[in-house]
Design an enzyme around this catalytic site. Sequence first.
Site, PDB file in Angstrom:
ATOM      1  N   LYS A 115      -1.842 -12.831 -10.539  1.00 62.83           N
ATOM      2  CA  LYS A 115      -1.190 -13.127  -9.261  1.00 62.83           C
ATOM      3  C   LYS A 115      -2.237 -13.516  -8.225  1.00 62.83           C
ATOM      4  O   LYS A 115      -2.077 -14.477  -7.471  1.00 62.83           O
ATOM      5  CB  LYS A 115      -0.398 -11.899  -8.778  1.00 62.83           C
ATOM      6  CG  LYS A 115       0.891 -11.697  -9.551  1.00 62.83           C
ATOM      7  CD  LYS A 115       1.549 -10.352  -9.290  1.00 62.83           C
ATOM      8  CE  LYS A 115       2.778 -10.204 -10.199  1.00 62.83           C
ATOM      9  NZ  LYS A 115       3.396  -8.886 -10.160  1.00 62.83           N
TER      10      LYS A 115
ATOM     11  N   GLN B   2       2.965  -3.285  -7.201  1.00 61.55           N
ATOM     12  CA  GLN B   2       3.127  -3.529  -8.634  1.00 61.55           C
ATOM     13  C   GLN B   2       3.812  -2.331  -9.309  1.00 61.55           C
ATOM     14  O   GLN B   2       3.382  -1.197  -9.160  1.00 61.55           O
ATOM     15  CB  GLN B   2       1.733  -3.781  -9.266  1.00 61.55           C
ATOM     16  CG  GLN B   2       1.766  -4.095 -10.749  1.00 61.55           C
ATOM     17  CD  GLN B   2       2.483  -5.414 -11.057  1.00 61.55           C
ATOM     18  OE1 GLN B   2       2.266  -6.433 -10.397  1.00 61.55           O
ATOM     19  NE2 GLN B   2       3.352  -5.393 -12.055  1.00 61.55           N
TER      20      GLN B   2
ATOM     21  N   ASP C 221       9.153  -9.494  -3.587  1.00 63.47           N
ATOM     22  CA  ASP C 221       9.803  -9.232  -4.869  1.00 63.47           C
ATOM     23  C   ASP C 221      11.325  -9.316  -4.753  1.00 63.47           C
ATOM     24  O   ASP C 221      12.023  -9.364  -5.773  1.00 63.47           O
ATOM     25  CB  ASP C 221       9.425  -7.819  -5.364  1.00 63.47           C
ATOM     26  CG  ASP C 221       8.364  -7.854  -6.452  1.00 63.47           C
ATOM     27  OD1 ASP C 221       8.219  -8.912  -7.097  1.00 63.47           O
ATOM     28  OD2 ASP C 221       7.697  -6.832  -6.650  1.00 63.47           O
TER      29      ASP C 221
END
Length: 281
Positions: A52, A96, A119
């Site tokens: 990422k 995460q 997200d």
Amino acid sequence: MILIDGKKAAAELREELRQEVSELKSKYSKVPGLTVILIGDLAPSQIYVRNKEKSAKEVGLKSEVIKYPDSVQEKTVLEKIQELNGDENVSGILVQLPLPKHIDKQKVIETIDPSKDVDGFHPMNVGNLSSGYESSVPCTPLGCYLLIKKIEPNLNGKKAVVVGRSNLNGKPMTQLLLKENCTVTITHSKTKDLKAECLEADIIVAAVGIPELVRGDWVKKDAIVIDVGINKTDKGLVGDVHFEEVSKNAKALTPVPGGVGPMTIACLLKNTIDCFKRSQI
Ligand code: NAD
């Protein structure tokens, strides 16, 4: 059969985003920033976060990773998120997953400012998506959606079957297809006759986590089949769709690897840029 090349589509999307970041830089004299919080040392999470960060830098985003040991207190993480919520150089915040057991995942998700929730997991974004309003959309279903639209730009009235009802994949995928006027059936582990449901579908999105669950004789001729699954098996990585069998019937199919996976990270970058743009209005 069209082999849907997720690597190529993701590279094209990244190039568009790189140009967009450069235009935003000229316009606002700053670039969008993505901050990732990584807790613990799980190998897959470390790899995802490294990828990422690398991709974010490639398109010109500011990217930062904040690392904590497994033993970090929940309070420390929540306070850091609050600090990032108030930092105008941070456009997007991602924590995460999975988290260590002593940290409440839902509390973490709900502490992120919804306008920085890249997200798309915050209940406000989930609600906005299901109400058809503007929102951050979870990256994997957003990637699937963009791949489907490349094959079939007009989805009006298409029959879609989503296999799996997770908050991460199945449910947001259903909302995206509904928004495109598909007639959507969402199936799951208690569905009575999954094969019969799939046989009705013009579009199948499989997000289950069972290797090669969707077989060749489950798929109508000329269906578009999107395989979200990533399963480690003795013969290597395979999806939730039996690739060899389904490729004989389908009009278009994503491979595993090289299908949905590369689009997921590209969509995270897109979400970060979209959060930045909304914050400038
Ligand atoms: P999950 O375990 O949260 O959900 C699985 C869903 O499948 C559940 O809703 C369950 O009801 C359903 N299911 C289970 N058995 C079933 C059956 N026999 N028939 C029909 N439905 C059944 O999984 P998830 O997080 O949505 O992930 C699904 C898969 O996607 C996994 O293989 C995961 O590794 C992969 N994944 C890929 C990406 C990517 O970027 N490509 C991202 C996230 C997840």
